[in-house]
Structure formats: structure tokens, C-alpha cells
Enzyme design. Structure first.
Site, PDB file in Angstrom:
ATOM      1  N   ASP A  12      -8.048  -4.496  -2.077  1.00  0.00           N
ATOM      2  CA  ASP A  12      -6.765  -4.008  -2.592  1.00  0.00           C
ATOM      3  C   ASP A  12      -6.193  -5.029  -3.578  1.00  0.00           C
ATOM      4  O   ASP A  12      -5.910  -6.167  -3.205  1.00  0.00           O
ATOM      5  CB  ASP A  12      -5.806  -3.813  -1.417  1.00  0.00           C
ATOM      6  CG  ASP A  12      -4.643  -2.878  -1.740  1.00  0.00           C
ATOM      7  OD1 ASP A  12      -4.297  -2.749  -2.927  1.00  0.00           O
ATOM      8  OD2 ASP A  12      -4.096  -2.275  -0.806  1.00  0.00           O
ATOM      9  N   ASP A  13      -6.074  -4.613  -4.832  1.00  0.00           N
ATOM     10  CA  ASP A  13      -5.419  -5.443  -5.858  1.00  0.00           C
ATOM     11  C   ASP A  13      -6.190  -6.724  -6.192  1.00  0.00           C
ATOM     12  O   ASP A  13      -5.589  -7.774  -6.416  1.00  0.00           O
ATOM     13  CB  ASP A  13      -3.992  -5.812  -5.444  1.00  0.00           C
ATOM     14  CG  ASP A  13      -3.078  -4.612  -5.293  1.00  0.00           C
ATOM     15  OD1 ASP A  13      -3.508  -3.488  -5.607  1.00  0.00           O
ATOM     16  OD2 ASP A  13      -1.919  -4.795  -4.865  1.00  0.00           O
TER      17      ASP A  13
ATOM     18  N   CYS B 261      -2.895   2.057  -6.697  1.00  0.00           N
ATOM     19  CA  CYS B 261      -3.674   2.294  -5.473  1.00  0.00           C
ATOM     20  C   CYS B 261      -4.098   3.737  -5.251  1.00  0.00           C
ATOM     21  O   CYS B 261      -5.281   4.061  -5.267  1.00  0.00           O
ATOM     22  CB  CYS B 261      -2.860   1.830  -4.269  1.00  0.00           C
ATOM     23  SG  CYS B 261      -2.215   0.160  -4.388  1.00  0.00           S
TER      24      CYS B 261
ATOM     25  N   ARG C  50      -7.785   5.766  -5.136  1.00  0.00           N
ATOM     26  CA  ARG C  50      -8.319   6.204  -3.851  1.00  0.00           C
ATOM     27  C   ARG C  50      -8.574   7.708  -3.839  1.00  0.00           C
ATOM     28  O   ARG C  50      -9.521   8.178  -3.208  1.00  0.00           O
ATOM     29  CB  ARG C  50      -7.361   5.799  -2.725  1.00  0.00           C
ATOM     30  CG  ARG C  50      -7.334   4.296  -2.515  1.00  0.00           C
ATOM     31  CD  ARG C  50      -6.067   3.813  -1.802  1.00  0.00           C
ATOM     32  NE  ARG C  50      -5.952   2.385  -1.983  1.00  0.00           N
ATOM     33  CZ  ARG C  50      -6.372   1.465  -1.107  1.00  0.00           C
ATOM     34  NH1 ARG C  50      -6.928   1.844   0.027  1.00  0.00           N
ATOM     35  NH2 ARG C  50      -6.233   0.183  -1.369  1.00  0.00           N
TER      36      ARG C  50
ATOM     37  N   LYS D 232      -6.342   1.008   5.003  1.00  0.00           N
ATOM     38  CA  LYS D 232      -5.273   1.672   4.239  1.00  0.00           C
ATOM     39  C   LYS D 232      -5.770   3.004   3.683  1.00  0.00           C
ATOM     40  O   LYS D 232      -6.794   3.055   3.009  1.00  0.00           O
ATOM     41  CB  LYS D 232      -4.825   0.730   3.116  1.00  0.00           C
ATOM     42  CG  LYS D 232      -3.848   1.338   2.124  1.00  0.00           C
ATOM     43  CD  LYS D 232      -3.410   0.280   1.130  1.00  0.00           C
ATOM     44  CE  LYS D 232      -2.851   0.913  -0.122  1.00  0.00           C
ATOM     45  NZ  LYS D 232      -2.417  -0.091  -1.107  1.00  0.00           N
TER      46      LYS D 232
ATOM     47  N   HIS E 168      -3.345   5.959   2.218  1.00  0.00           N
ATOM     48  CA  HIS E 168      -2.501   6.166   1.036  1.00  0.00           C
ATOM     49  C   HIS E 168      -2.798   7.473   0.291  1.00  0.00           C
ATOM     50  O   HIS E 168      -2.628   7.551  -0.920  1.00  0.00           O
ATOM     51  CB  HIS E 168      -2.632   4.970   0.077  1.00  0.00           C
ATOM     52  CG  HIS E 168      -1.426   4.784  -0.796  1.00  0.00           C
ATOM     53  ND1 HIS E 168      -1.401   3.912  -1.869  1.00  0.00           N
ATOM     54  CD2 HIS E 168      -0.205   5.364  -0.779  1.00  0.00           C
ATOM     55  CE1 HIS E 168      -0.221   3.954  -2.459  1.00  0.00           C
ATOM     56  NE2 HIS E 168       0.521   4.830  -1.803  1.00  0.00           N
TER      57      HIS E 168
ATOM     58  N   HIS F  33      -3.049  -7.021  -1.251  1.00  0.00           N
ATOM     59  CA  HIS F  33      -1.766  -6.372  -1.524  1.00  0.00           C
ATOM     60  C   HIS F  33      -0.639  -7.263  -1.017  1.00  0.00           C
ATOM     61  O   HIS F  33      -0.815  -8.012  -0.058  1.00  0.00           O
ATOM     62  CB  HIS F  33      -1.739  -5.016  -0.820  1.00  0.00           C
ATOM     63  CG  HIS F  33      -0.658  -4.096  -1.289  1.00  0.00           C
ATOM     64  ND1 HIS F  33       0.656  -4.222  -0.891  1.00  0.00           N
ATOM     65  CD2 HIS F  33      -0.693  -3.027  -2.122  1.00  0.00           C
ATOM     66  CE1 HIS F  33       1.375  -3.267  -1.454  1.00  0.00           C
ATOM     67  NE2 HIS F  33       0.578  -2.527  -2.216  1.00  0.00           N
TER      68      HIS F  33
ATOM     69  N   ASP G  65      -9.434  -1.528  -5.904  1.00  0.00           N
ATOM     70  CA  ASP G  65      -8.785  -0.275  -6.295  1.00  0.00           C
ATOM     71  C   ASP G  65      -8.054  -0.370  -7.630  1.00  0.00           C
ATOM     72  O   ASP G  65      -7.752   0.653  -8.252  1.00  0.00           O
ATOM     73  CB  ASP G  65      -7.838   0.221  -5.202  1.00  0.00           C
ATOM     74  CG  ASP G  65      -6.680  -0.739  -4.920  1.00  0.00           C
ATOM     75  OD1 ASP G  65      -6.701  -1.886  -5.400  1.00  0.00           O
ATOM     76  OD2 ASP G  65      -5.756  -0.326  -4.195  1.00  0.00           O
ATOM     77  N   ASN G  66      -7.735  -1.559  -8.089  1.00  0.00           N
ATOM     78  CA  ASN G  66      -7.085  -1.783  -9.389  1.00  0.00           C
ATOM     79  C   ASN G  66      -7.004  -3.277  -9.617  1.00  0.00           C
ATOM     80  O   ASN G  66      -7.458  -4.064  -8.788  1.00  0.00           O
ATOM     81  CB  ASN G  66      -5.674  -1.160  -9.445  1.00  0.00           C
ATOM     82  CG  ASN G  66      -4.817  -1.424  -8.227  1.00  0.00           C
ATOM     83  OD1 ASN G  66      -4.531  -0.505  -7.456  1.00  0.00           O
ATOM     84  ND2 ASN G  66      -4.424  -2.662  -8.017  1.00  0.00           N
TER      85      ASN G  66
ATOM     86  N   LYS H 196      -2.309  -4.814 -12.667  1.00  0.00           N
ATOM     87  CA  LYS H 196      -1.961  -3.583 -11.957  1.00  0.00           C
ATOM     88  C   LYS H 196      -0.761  -2.876 -12.582  1.00  0.00           C
ATOM     89  O   LYS H 196       0.176  -3.523 -13.047  1.00  0.00           O
ATOM     90  CB  LYS H 196      -1.649  -3.911 -10.491  1.00  0.00           C
ATOM     91  CG  LYS H 196      -1.293  -2.703  -9.633  1.00  0.00           C
ATOM     92  CD  LYS H 196      -1.010  -3.118  -8.204  1.00  0.00           C
ATOM     93  CE  LYS H 196      -0.569  -1.929  -7.346  1.00  0.00           C
ATOM     94  NZ  LYS H 196      -0.289  -2.312  -5.952  1.00  0.00           N
TER      95      LYS H 196
END
Length: 601
Positions: free
Chosen positions: A47-48, A85, A89, A147, A149, A238, A343-344, A397
């Protein structure tokens, strides 16, 4: 209701015939005939993480377990996702553009005027089917931990979307140590296990617990000869940045020279590794502060932020290693395909920079330097370190520059090249058709279980993984992108880009992202015909996907605050209003009675 249930729960359609490129099996007449045992699939989503946050991509952060997967597989140096995010996803799970699968924008940052419009539900629509559903229906066990989302409605929880076993945190994020929200944008953290409300233990740490669950689920069916698909969706890195102190302290002093020095050193290592071309230039973003202008105390605080970030990534890699070790000890490793990606790009926003964020954080969290990373403390990366995490790329991001969209992707497993780099343009929508090909499952073409669904738009990456092709997207294939006001169109080596004012200038630019991944040289004037053609391609993409124009004053960070006000504070006021009004009425009555009883002068 019939369509919804059909899309998420009925068995795989019969009458299919398909032979995969890797000779694992044939899927025929709705059942699987094994030639050799089908591979397990482990999808690891960070994540991130920025482009150069992995050791195998030039990072100083210790990621030996992800690096080991890279050494046994293919690293992709030109892989693209969405800049935040849930849109990523949604495509990762469906292989369908986020405007067509319901997640045209994140629910946290969507303009109020867009909510509920076609493609802008903020959660998965019922017109798409997930890769988990297709794998489950072909005979795979399917597990998720981490996660989610993608919505917490009954039809969007993992069990209804193809996952046999699940433990999820449903929304955009949460504290990594405790059961509490990371920003005042939700009333609580929504945990689910097997689609039922769940709780977390007192000794919870997100990366550790999610791998615990992954191992538990894998063990639950071990020995039944069915392959598994395990999706582990980490919260690292994150916000809030949090990690065990032993991991954080490994990096003490590593970042004392600041973000510009880090950005430069990572660029040089990425060049040496062959991930970007020699001499590739890079910009210094307008949001990057002059390190030398900081006081010693400010430098110490900023350095500790990055140390926590590195420790959090290191701790996540450690947990990846624990999962790999389990698969090795149980004899499953050699028959497992691994996919690792982010994810980014890195998160650069700082909630403390806004008044509402500052008030809430001062009330709920500690931000002292010696506490950063620990339980009850709150750290963020900020834009200057965020730019370094994306080195040598531009933006991070939320924004459509390469730093927001280009992230690490590693795929490894039996039958694939080892320790290779693919420089071909690839996209998150390519992951679903690739996983289906690995599993020998026929990809649908717009109909699933007799119902119309959005067709897959990505390409199977197996030819790249096996060294049989140099690219899977033709040079003249336009691939559009839009999210939260940033717009782009990819075509061969070229990218058309428009980034919101503040980080960008709100104007269209043209770049060759193969030779200039840092987006430093605008080719619009030099290549007017290409620019005009790609502008037309983007307009066609936006029209076909019902992309909505953003409000003129839109800012994603401010929109998060507006949505929190609408979704959290207004309901709170409404719930408290009767009691407050009753209290005020009692006070008023008491005052009136006192005045009535007061003797005359």
C-alpha cells in the site's frame, strides 16, 4: 437481484475449452483435467509504495524476501496502476477500467456531485466479476487477508466476490496497532471475517496479522490437492506510518542527508540495475522543500519520519518472508506463482497540514519524535520524502505523473524467466488475464454465467514472463486514464498527461516515458500531430467510459475533508441534536422558572 446473485455466487459456466500457454491443465466442459498440478497463486499488494522503495528497484530499504522473488522472476519497469487505492484494487480484482467497474473515484475523495453517477459508485458495481470468483469456480481455494476497500455492502464483501475465506479491513485504512480510525473520515474501523463483523486481538500489528491469517487459511485446506489463490493486501505503508521499533531503528541516521540526496542516489541505483535508461533526467518538484533550509531539529524530525517509513516496509518484507518460509516448509513453494506490486505511488499528503486534521490528530495521537512509529503515535511521509520514494519519477499518490502511476511489479514462478527486467508498457488490468492464464481458466469476453458483464480489457503477460515476446500492447493501442482530475493516455512509448494545478499546471503535456520516465521534456511543440491524435484518443476514451469533468475548484485533499464533514460530522450532529436540543430546552425552562420565582424589587 437475480443478476447480482448470478454474478457473485453461481458455478463456473460449462462448455468451455481452453489450453493454456504453460501446460498445467485443460479446462473442458466445466471441469478441470490436470496434466500437471496447477500452481498456487500468491498476490502480495503493498500500500502506497513508490517506484524505488524495493531493494531490487534501487532502494536502500532492506527487502530481501521481495528481492529473492525478483531474482527468480521478472521485474517490470514500466508497470502502471491508478494513483489511489480503491480504483487500482477494483481493476486488480476485475480487469476492467475503474470507470466501468463502479470505482470512478475513491469514496473518500469523490466530489459530492459525482456520487451515484454511472461508474461513480465508489464501490464495485454488479456488472463485473472478480478473478477470485473465476478461480474459485475453476477449482481453486480462494483467500484474502488485509485491506479490501471495494465496498462493505453484503454483495461486495469478499465472500460474495469469490473468496472462500476472508479477513478484511473494509475501508481505506486504519491504525496498524489498534482498533481505531486513522483519520476522522469514518465512524469506526470495519473489520470482517467470513463477511461477518470481526475484532482484532490486543497484540495486533497489521502486516503480521494479515500473514497469520493467510497462513491459517492456506493450512486449513492443505493436503486436499486443490490449488489456492491467496491475496494478501497489506496496509504498509499507508498512513499512519507505524512499525516495530527494532525495524525502525535499523535505519537510524540513514536519511540524515535529506530527500534530495536520497532521490539522486536511488536514481543512480535504478540506472545501474537497468530499470531506467542511462542519463534519464528528473525534475525537482515544486512541493519539495530545501533540506538545507531546515533547522537541525527539523532535520532530525524529518529523518525519523523516513526511518519509520523504511522500517514499516522492512517489517512488511519480513512478513512476506514468513509466508514464503511456510510454503517452503510445506512443499508448496516450488508450485506457487508470486505477484508483488504496489497499489499506487507513495503517499505525500499530511493531514496535519489542515486545521481539521491538526485538531483531530492533536486530540487522538502523539507526534513526538521519540514516539514515531509506536502505538499511539502518528507519522507521515510528506511531499518531499514522497518524491524521493518515487525517484526518479514525477509526482506521487493522487496525481497522474509517473510517480503516482508507475510502481514496482514482480512476477515469479515455474516456467518463467529468472532475474529479468521487462521494459514493456504494462497495466494493472493485465493482472487478471495473466492469473487466469496461469491457472488455465478461460477469460470471459463479456458474458459470465449467462449474464452480460464488462469485458476484460487487459493483456496476458505470460509471453513476457516466458521470454516469448517483448511487448503485449501494440504501439498504436491507446490506453486511457483518469482519476480525481488527473488525466493521461498511453500509446506506445508516449504519454499524454494533465495534472491538477498545485502539483501540476492543469495543462496537457506529451512525454516519451521510455526515454524520459521523469517527464522532464514536453514534446507537444515538437510532435504536434502525435499530440493532437492522442488528445483525440483521450476524448474518445473519456466519452466511451463516461468520465465526468471535475468541479473547477476540485482538490483531492480538501475533498476528503468535505466528504468527512458530510459522511461523519453531519450524521453525528443529527444523532446528538435531539439530546442537545432537549438539554437546551431544559436550560431555557429552568431559566424561565427562575425568572418567574424571582421576587419583585
Amino acid at each position: 437481484m437475480t443478476t447480482r446473485n448470478a454474478l457473485v455466487s453461481r458455478p463456473f459456466a460449462k462448455g468451455l475449452l481452453f489450453t493454456v500457454a504453460i501446460p498445467f491443465l485443460v479446462v473442458a466442459s466445466g471441469h478441470v483435467v490436470a496434466e500437471t498440478r496447477r500452481p498456487n497463486i500468491v498476490l502480495l499488494l503493498a500500500d502506497d509504495w513508490g517506484f524505488s522503495d524495493v531493494g531490487a528497484y534501487g532502494s536502500e530499504i532492506s527487502t530481501p524476501n521481495i528481492d529473492a522473488l525478483a531474482a527468480k522472476g521478472v521485474r517490470f519497469s514500466n508497470f502502471h496502476v491508478a494513483a489511489s487505492c480503491s480504483p487500482t484494487r477494483s481493476m486488480l480484482m476485475t480487469g476492467v477500467d475503474n470507470h466501468r467497474n463502479g470505482v470512478g473515484d475513491m469514496p473518500e475523495s469523490i466530489p459530492q456531485s459525482h456520487i451515484g453517477k454511472p461508474g461513480y459508485l465508489g464501490v464495485l458495481d454488479t456488472n463485473v466479476v472478480t478473478v477470485a470468483s473465476m478461480l474459485r469456480d475453476s477449482g481453486y481455494h480462494t483467500y484474502i487477508s488485509g485491506k479490501w476497500h471495494l465496498g462493505k455492502e453484503a454483495h461486495n464483501l469478499p465472500g460474495a466476490r469469490g473468496f472462500e475465506r476472508s479477513f478484511i479491513q473494509a475501508d481505506s485504512g486504519s491504525d496498524n496497532w489498534e482498533d481505531r480510525v486513522y483519520l476522522d473520515i469514518k465512524d469506526k474501523v470495519y473489520w470482517f471475517e467470513q463477511d461477518k463483523t470481526a475484532t482484532i486481538p490486543k497484540d495486533f500489528y497489521s502486516s503480521t496479522y494479515y500473514v497469520d491469517k493467510a497462513i491459517q487459511y492456506i493450512q486449513s485446506n492443505q493436503g486436499d490437492d486443490k490449488p489456492f489463490f491467496s491475496y494478501v493486501a497489506f496496509q504498509a505503508n499507508h498512513i499512519p506510518l507505524q512499525a516495530p521499533k527494532s525495524f525502525v531503528d535499523k535505519y537510524r541516521g540513514v536519511y540524515k542527508n535529506g530527500w534530495t540526496a536520497l532521490r539522486n542516489s536511488r536514481r543512480e541505483r535504478a540506472i545501474a540495475l537497468g530499470l531506467i535508461p542511462p542519463g534519464a533526467p528528473m525534475v525537482t518538484m515544486s512541493t519539495t522543500t530545501d533540506w538545507d533550509a531546515l533547522t537541525p531539529d527539523e532535520k532530525a524530525y524529518q529523518s525519523r519520519r523516513m526511518e519509520v517509513y523504511a522500517g514499516m516496509a522492512d517489517a512488511m518484507d519480513h512478513e512476506v518472508g514468513r509466508l514464503v518460509s511456510h510454503l517452503k516448509s510445506t512443499g508448496q513453494y516450488d508450485n506457487t506463482v508470486f505477484v508483488f506490486m504496489s497499489d499506487n505511488g507513495a503517499e505525500a499528503s499530511d493531514p496535519y497540514a489542515t486545521l481539521s486534521g491538526r485538531l483531530w490528530l492533536d486530540w487522538k495521537y502523539n507526534r513526538d519524535l521519540d514516539r514515531l512509529g509506536s502505538k499511539g503515535a502518528y507519522a507521515v511521509l510528506g511531499p518531499s520524502w514522497g518524491s524521493a520514494a518515487a525517484s526518479p519519477l514525477n509526482t506521487y499518490k493522487f496525481y497522474g505523473g509517473e510517480g503516482g502511476l508507475r510502481v514496482p511489479l514482480v512476477i515469479s514462478g515455474k516456467g518463467m524467466q529468472q532475474n529479468q527486467i521487462s521494459r514493456a508498457f504494462t497495466h494493472v488490468n493485465d493482472i487478471v488475464p495473466t492469473l487466469l492464464a496461469v491457472a488455465g481458466v478461460v477469460p470471459h469476453t463479456g458474458t459470465y454465467q449467462g449474464h452480460p458483464v464488462e469485458p476484460l480489457t487487459g493483456s496476458n503477460l505470460l509471453p513476457l514472463l516466458q521470454g516469448k515476446a517483448q511487448q503485449v500492447h501494440p504501439d498504436e493501442q491507446p490506453i486511457g486514464y483518469e482519476l480525481s482530475g488527473s488525466s493521461a493516455l498511453f500509446k506506445g512509448d508516449y504519454k499524454l498527461l494533465r495534472v491538477l494545478q498545485g502539483v501540476g499546471d492543469g495543462q496537457w503535456h506529451l512525454y516519451n516515458i521510455q526515454s524520459d520516465p521523469g517527464e522532464t521534456k514536453d514534446l507537444q511543440a515538437a510532435m504536434p500531430a502525435r499530440f493532437d491524435a492522442m488528445r483525440a484518443d483521450y476524448d474518445a476514451y473519456a466519452k466511451a467510459n463516461q468520465v465526468l469533468d471535475m468541479p473547477a475548484d476540485y482538490d483531492p485533499i480538501r475533498q476528503v475533508q468535505i466528504n468527512a464533514l458530510v459522511n461523519v460530522y453531519v450524521p453525528r450532529f443529527k444523532s446528538y441534536a435531539p439530546a442537545v436540543l432537549a438539554g437546551l430546552s431544559l436550560i431555557a425552562c429552568a431559566g424561565w422558572l427562575m425568572r418567574r420565582r424571582r421576587p419583585a424589587a
